[in-house]
Scaffold this active site. Structure first.
Site, PDB file in Angstrom:
ATOM      1  N   GLU A 452       0.870  -1.193   0.000  1.00 48.69           N
ATOM      2  CA  GLU A 452       0.000   0.000   0.000  1.00 48.69           C
ATOM      3  C   GLU A 452       0.900   1.236   0.000  1.00 48.69           C
ATOM      4  O   GLU A 452       0.965   1.997   0.952  1.00 48.69           O
ATOM      5  CB  GLU A 452      -0.973   0.009   1.181  1.00 48.69           C
ATOM      6  CG  GLU A 452      -0.388  -0.171   2.548  1.00 48.69           C
ATOM      7  CD  GLU A 452      -1.431   0.043   3.649  1.00 48.69           C
ATOM      8  OE1 GLU A 452      -2.376   0.839   3.438  1.00 48.69           O
ATOM      9  OE2 GLU A 452      -1.289  -0.568   4.714  1.00 48.69           O
ATOM     10  N   GLU A 461       4.195   8.870  -4.119  1.00 45.56           N
ATOM     11  CA  GLU A 461       4.948   8.416  -2.948  1.00 45.56           C
ATOM     12  C   GLU A 461       5.899   7.284  -3.318  1.00 45.56           C
ATOM     13  O   GLU A 461       6.254   6.452  -2.490  1.00 45.56           O
ATOM     14  CB  GLU A 461       3.988   8.023  -1.818  1.00 45.56           C
ATOM     15  CG  GLU A 461       3.236   9.223  -1.249  1.00 45.56           C
ATOM     16  CD  GLU A 461       2.362   8.879  -0.053  1.00 45.56           C
ATOM     17  OE1 GLU A 461       2.464   7.744   0.460  1.00 45.56           O
ATOM     18  OE2 GLU A 461       1.573   9.743   0.357  1.00 45.56           O
TER      19      GLU A 461
END
Length: 652
Positions: A452, A461
């Site tokens: 995740e 990210e």
């Protein structure tokens, strides 16, 4: 008296005001209207017949200005909480009449000085009299430079005629279609986007198109004046609004825009019932008889109370609305316990992950082999263990045997992860690896790789870089969850966020992409896809650098608009038909782990009605960092933002 409590928060739209005429008995004005059910008054501060030029120059210094009342007739809290000052409507600072123009400038300054003395929270400025408002804006801008915390509401009618509505005047000349947004935009630009300059819209009996109205929700609208003439009459003889007006007021409620009733009562009421048909209480009936505009207030309250209360997700998000947050640096920084806890509360996300793992397990191991074969599953970026739990629950649900490696670089999270695994009795199933996934040498290959690592823009990210590095753990036929993700972007008007960024007064903040729960904004065009990443990626020449040019076509009926920046989202395919994301048209319901990302523009871009908007965005990769660059090239060119990652980057 607030309109209601059922929305579950304290938004300003609970409070309804009333526009009053000049009256030098302010205590009576206030008590009459507050007792009538209204929460505040929009009241003139100055005798409307006053003109500075009519006062003899010899007695000017000794004369007392004809304000509505002394500051002593009401308490400071009454002035501040229940009175919005209404600047004289006759003023015309762009008049060709020199005397009128000078009188207007003097009076404007006198009234706003008095309002500031009274500590009023807001003052209502009259609508500019013509298309030219240069001198009016200059005077207001001068005042804004030295103003306390008071807001100035510029009164603007909600008016936009279509091209088809252009009419011929008596001399045969065709008049241009009008768009009151253009008037506001000119005034706002002349005042340098000042954060204390806001809008009070006048809601007329006819409304512009839906697309045209959307623009205003990204602007700093503080109040909406609904004239009694805009109300229709229902079957029982009571005031009501058209369906379009009802929807508009609901939008005002949602965006915390206060309603102000103006005008005189035009309905003859048949009896003492509410707009919904209920009998009024004795107290309410007394107020309804006492205040002529009470039926209009009751109807507005009726609409407010029919609003759906805030959902659990909205109540969680309300304190984050339009609050700029710097994106995470997942590889450089370790998350804090509070951040982990917030993400772990998002049960919807982990339900989706569990569904995806279940489908992958069934595809990997047939029912016949379920008791004899073990699936090797690696959770990379395991945090405190929620994906480990979801994966083991999927194994239990499908009856598959699982061997789990939980890889986590944050030593603080690993402490919690060990406790969690021990508490659940999973020591023989889960192996915890306290290591950066990029430097770990796995003892065996994985059938399934779960992560995740997604950000608000999908790849912001560093999920591509991390999963490319972890791909060496996968068997040739291994499955990655997620298997792909795509970023999306759309142009927005959001004066709130633009002003918040502008407060920093530097280049760095205008070249930073922010995570933000978007609220007060206008979405000007549907979002378009930007970058897509697929895992595992076996391309021989794989690169995570990307470039995309997008053209946004905005419906002509929207009118002209201003772009303050671009809102970004993502949508991810976890496995097969299991997806999660925040792109508005396909967003996973009730999921709050990700807020959108906002790419600001250093200077807002004005887009003329019917013109396309061209946007460019790059994802750039260096040896130590990844960053985005972005710009607009049409209808006007903006600078390329964040060149070479000088202001904002994500460290590798």
């Amino acid at each position: 008296m607030p309109l209601g409590d059922n929305l579950g928060d304290k938004i300003d739209s609970r409070y309804c005001g009333v526009e009053t005429e000049f009256n030098d008995d302010m205590p009576h004005v206030l008590s009459h209207n507050l007792n009538g059910g209204f929460d505040f008054v929009v009241a003139p501060l100055m005798e409307p017949r006053y003109r500075p030029s009519l006062i003899n120059s010899d007695s000017r210094q000794s004369s007392v200005l004809p304000f509505a009342a002394s500051d002593l007739v009401l308490s400071p809290s009454q002035w501040s909480s229940h009175v919005v000052g209404k600047i004289s409507s006759w003023i015309d600072l762009d008049s060709e009449d020199d005397v009128l123009r000078e009188d207007s400038e003097i009076t404007l300054k006198q009234e706003l000085a008095w309002a500031s003395h009274l500590s009023l929270q807001a003052c209502l400025l009259p609508t500019p009299k013509g298309k030219s408002c240069g001198n009016y804006a200059r005077c207001v801008n001068q005042i804004l430079q030295n103003l306390n915390n008071m807001q100035l509401w510029l009164r603007i009618p909600l008016d936009k005629s279509d091209d088809d509505d252009a009419a011929a005047s008596s001399d045969g000349m065709v008049t241009d279609p009008t768009d009151s947004w253009e008037l506001w935009n000119s005034f706002r630009l002349l005042c340098e986007h000042h954060s204390q300059l806001s809008i009070a819209v006048d809601v007329l009996s006819s409304l512009p198109s839906e697309n045209s109205l959307v623009r205003w929700f990204g602007e700093p609208v503080k109040a909406a004046f609904v004239h009694s003439d805009s109300f229709l009459t229902n079957a029982r003889g009571y005031p009501c609004l058209s369906r379009r007006h009802q929807n508009l007021l609901r939008s005002f409620f949602y965006y915390s825009i206060q309603i102000v009733i103006s005008g005189n009562a035009t309905h003859q009421l048949p009896g003492a019932t509410t707009p919904s048909g209920d009998k009024l209480t004795d107290n309410n009936a007394h107020h309804a008889q006492k205040h002529d505009l009470r039926p209009y207030l009751d109807y507005v309250g009726h609409l407010y109370q029919k609003m759906e209360p805030l959902s659990e997700q909205e109540q969680f998000e309300i304190n984050y609305r339009d609050f700029l947050q710097s994106p995470l640096q997942p590889l450089m920084d370790n998350l804090e316990a509070q951040t982990y806890e917030t993400f772990e509360k998002d049960s919807v996300k982990y339900i989706q992950y569990q569904r995806a793992v279940s489908k992958a397990l069934v595809d990997k191991i047939s029912d016949e082999n379920a008791s004899t074969q073990t699936v090797v599953l690696m959770v990379v970026g395991a945090g405190r263990g929620p994906l480990v739990r979801a994966s083991l629950q999927a194994a239990e649900e499908t009856g598959r045997k699982l061997k789990v490696y939980a890889v986590e670089k944050n030593p603080n999270a690993v402490v919690t992860l060990h406790s969690f695994v021990k508490l659940e009795g999973w020591e023989n199933i889960v192996t915890i690896i306290s290591c950066d996934m990029r430097s770990w040498d796995a003892p065996e290959k994985a059938d399934i790789l779960v992560s995740e690592l997604l950000g608000s823009f999908g790849d912001n990210e560093l999920s591509p870089e991390c999963l490319d590095g972890a791909q060496r753990f996968l068997k040739p036929n291994g499955i990655s969850i997620p298997s792909s993700y795509t970023s999306f972007i759309q142009p927005v008007t959001t004066s709130k966020l633009y002003n918040d960024v502008m407060l920093h007064k530097d280049l760095l903040h205008f070249e930073t992409a922010y995570v933000v729960k978007l609220h007060r904004l206008a979405k000007l065009s549907p979002s378009q896809s930007v970058f897509t990443f697929t895992h595992p990626n076996y391309s021989p020449n794989k690169s995570n650098q990307r470039y995309k040019k997008l053209r946004f076509e905005i419906p002509r009926e929207t009118g002209s608009f201003i772009v303050h920046g671009f809102a970004g989202y993502f949508d991810a395919v976890l496995y097969k038909d299991v997806h999660l994301g925040i792109e508005p048209t396909t967003a996973t319901p009730n999921m709050f782990s990700w807020f959108p990302i906002f790419f600001p523009l250093r200077s807002p871009v004005y887009v003329k009605e019917g013109s396309p908007l061209d946007f460019h965005i790059w994802r750039c990769c260096g040896n130590t960092k990844v960053w985005y660059e972005w710009c607009v090239t049409s209808p006007t060119a903006s600078p390329i933002h964040n060149s070479n990652g000088r202001s904002y980057w994500v460290g590798l």
